[in-house]
Design a protein around this motif. Structure first.
Motif, mmCIF file in Angstrom:
data_model
loop_
_atom_site.group_PDB
_atom_site.id
_atom_site.type_symbol
_atom_site.label_atom_id
_atom_site.label_comp_id
_atom_site.label_asym_id
_atom_site.label_seq_id
_atom_site.Cartn_x
_atom_site.Cartn_y
_atom_site.Cartn_z
ATOM 1 N N ALA A 10 -26.749 40.732 17.635
ATOM 2 C CA ALA A 10 -27.195 40.674 16.250
ATOM 3 C C ALA A 10 -26.972 39.300 15.629
ATOM 4 N N GLY A 11 -26.203 38.444 16.289
ATOM 5 C CA GLY A 11 -25.916 37.117 15.747
ATOM 6 C C GLY A 11 -24.810 37.118 14.704
ATOM 7 N N ASP A 12 -23.977 38.160 14.703
ATOM 8 C CA ASP A 12 -22.867 38.233 13.757
ATOM 9 C C ASP A 12 -21.616 38.748 14.470
ATOM 10 N N ASP A 13 -20.611 39.159 13.696
ATOM 11 C CA ASP A 13 -19.345 39.601 14.281
ATOM 12 C C ASP A 13 -19.478 40.823 15.186
ATOM 13 N N THR A 14 -20.534 41.600 15.017
ATOM 14 C CA THR A 14 -20.708 42.791 15.856
ATOM 15 C C THR A 14 -21.052 42.434 17.301
ATOM 16 N N ASP A 15 -21.350 41.176 17.574
ATOM 17 C CA ASP A 15 -21.633 40.738 18.938
ATOM 18 C C ASP A 15 -20.376 40.704 19.800
ATOM 19 N N PHE A 16 -19.204 40.756 19.182
ATOM 20 C CA PHE A 16 -17.943 40.663 19.908
ATOM 21 C C PHE A 16 -17.333 42.051 20.024
ATOM 22 N N VAL A 17 -16.929 42.391 21.240
ATOM 23 C CA VAL A 17 -16.424 43.724 21.527
ATOM 24 C C VAL A 17 -15.081 43.606 22.234
ATOM 25 N N GLU A 18 -14.127 44.426 21.804
ATOM 26 C CA GLU A 18 -12.837 44.466 22.476
ATOM 27 C C GLU A 18 -12.843 45.621 23.472
ATOM 28 N N PHE A 19 -12.404 45.344 24.684
ATOM 29 C CA PHE A 19 -12.337 46.393 25.695
ATOM 30 C C PHE A 19 -11.162 46.126 26.621
ATOM 31 N N GLY A 20 -10.680 47.175 27.239
ATOM 32 C CA GLY A 20 -9.556 47.054 28.160
ATOM 33 C C GLY A 20 -10.038 46.767 29.568
ATOM 34 N N LEU A 21 -9.232 46.073 30.338
ATOM 35 C CA LEU A 21 -9.606 45.757 31.710
ATOM 36 C C LEU A 21 -9.803 47.019 32.545
ATOM 37 N N GLU A 22 -9.139 48.104 32.168
ATOM 38 C CA GLU A 22 -9.315 49.353 32.909
ATOM 39 C C GLU A 22 -10.715 49.928 32.756
ATOM 40 N N GLU A 23 -11.481 49.441 31.777
ATOM 41 C CA GLU A 23 -12.855 49.896 31.561
ATOM 42 C C GLU A 23 -13.874 49.142 32.416
ATOM 43 N N VAL A 24 -13.450 48.044 33.042
ATOM 44 C CA VAL A 24 -14.375 47.176 33.784
ATOM 45 C C VAL A 24 -14.678 47.762 35.158
ATOM 46 N N ASN A 25 -15.962 47.953 35.433
ATOM 47 C CA ASN A 25 -16.398 48.401 36.762
ATOM 48 C C ASN A 25 -16.446 47.237 37.743
ATOM 49 N N LYS A 38 -22.869 29.105 35.079
ATOM 50 C CA LYS A 38 -22.643 30.532 35.240
ATOM 51 C C LYS A 38 -21.333 30.901 34.550
ATOM 52 N N VAL A 39 -21.318 32.066 33.900
ATOM 53 C CA VAL A 39 -20.122 32.541 33.206
ATOM 54 C C VAL A 39 -19.809 33.963 33.672
ATOM 55 N N PRO A 40 -18.520 34.345 33.662
ATOM 56 C CA PRO A 40 -18.167 35.700 34.070
ATOM 57 C C PRO A 40 -18.764 36.747 33.138
ATOM 58 N N CYS A 41 -19.282 37.814 33.739
ATOM 59 C CA CYS A 41 -19.846 38.931 32.987
ATOM 60 C C CYS A 41 -19.113 40.199 33.428
ATOM 61 N N HIS A 42 -18.534 40.910 32.460
ATOM 62 C CA HIS A 42 -17.776 42.132 32.727
ATOM 63 C C HIS A 42 -18.692 43.323 32.480
ATOM 64 N N HIS A 43 -18.849 44.172 33.476
ATOM 65 C CA HIS A 43 -19.741 45.331 33.371
ATOM 66 C C HIS A 43 -18.906 46.600 33.221
ATOM 67 N N THR A 44 -19.147 47.347 32.140
ATOM 68 C CA THR A 44 -18.446 48.603 31.873
ATOM 69 C C THR A 44 -19.473 49.717 31.724
ATOM 70 N N GLN A 45 -19.007 50.940 31.579
ATOM 71 C CA GLN A 45 -19.937 52.048 31.363
ATOM 72 C C GLN A 45 -20.600 51.965 29.998
ATOM 73 N N HIS A 46 -20.041 51.171 29.085
ATOM 74 C CA HIS A 46 -20.580 51.042 27.727
ATOM 75 C C HIS A 46 -21.508 49.844 27.566
ATOM 76 N N GLY A 47 -21.554 48.972 28.550
ATOM 77 C CA GLY A 47 -22.409 47.794 28.466
ATOM 78 C C GLY A 47 -21.828 46.638 29.252
ATOM 79 N N SER A 48 -22.504 45.514 29.174
ATOM 80 C CA SER A 48 -22.080 44.298 29.880
ATOM 81 C C SER A 48 -21.708 43.243 28.853
ATOM 82 N N TYR A 49 -20.618 42.532 29.137
ATOM 83 C CA TYR A 49 -20.076 41.583 28.169
ATOM 84 C C TYR A 49 -19.720 40.269 28.851
#
Length: 107
Positions: A10-25, A38-49
């Protein structure tokens, strides 16, 4: 851990998400364009960050924790500032642990 949404930004603060490492697939490297790093991308069941990889992202994501961008190359945790001293080439910010950084602008 705080990440930046890969999709549906969205281009605002909602673009940032806090998640635990235990959520990362899994984590892989993502390249936004053919010419960018290239930058690291963390993939979870809720999305990719994406990992925070620019100072702009870091200052926005950590703003609520007291971090502010003081110049183009420095993000400061204002909760840790002990003193601010003008110097010839900008400002020396002294932290509670005795360390310091010199920023290019005068405060």
């Amino acid at each position: 851990m705080i990440g930046v949404k890969l999709l549906n930004r969205a281009g605002d603060d909602t673009d940032f998400v806090e998640f635990g490492l235990e959520e990362v697939n899994y984590i892989d490297l993502w390249q936004p364009t053919k010419f960018s790093a290239k930058v690291p991308c963390h993939h979870t069941q809720h999305g990719s960050y994406l990992s925070l990889h620019t100072l702009k992202d870091i200052s926005q994501a950590y703003y609520s924790f007291g971090f502010r961008s003081y110049d183009q190359s420095t993000v400061v945790n204002e909760n840790k500032i002990e003193d601010v001293v003008p110097v010839k080439n900008g400002t020396r910010i002294i932290f509670t642990d005795g360390s310091y950084v010199v920023i290019r602008k005068n405060i």
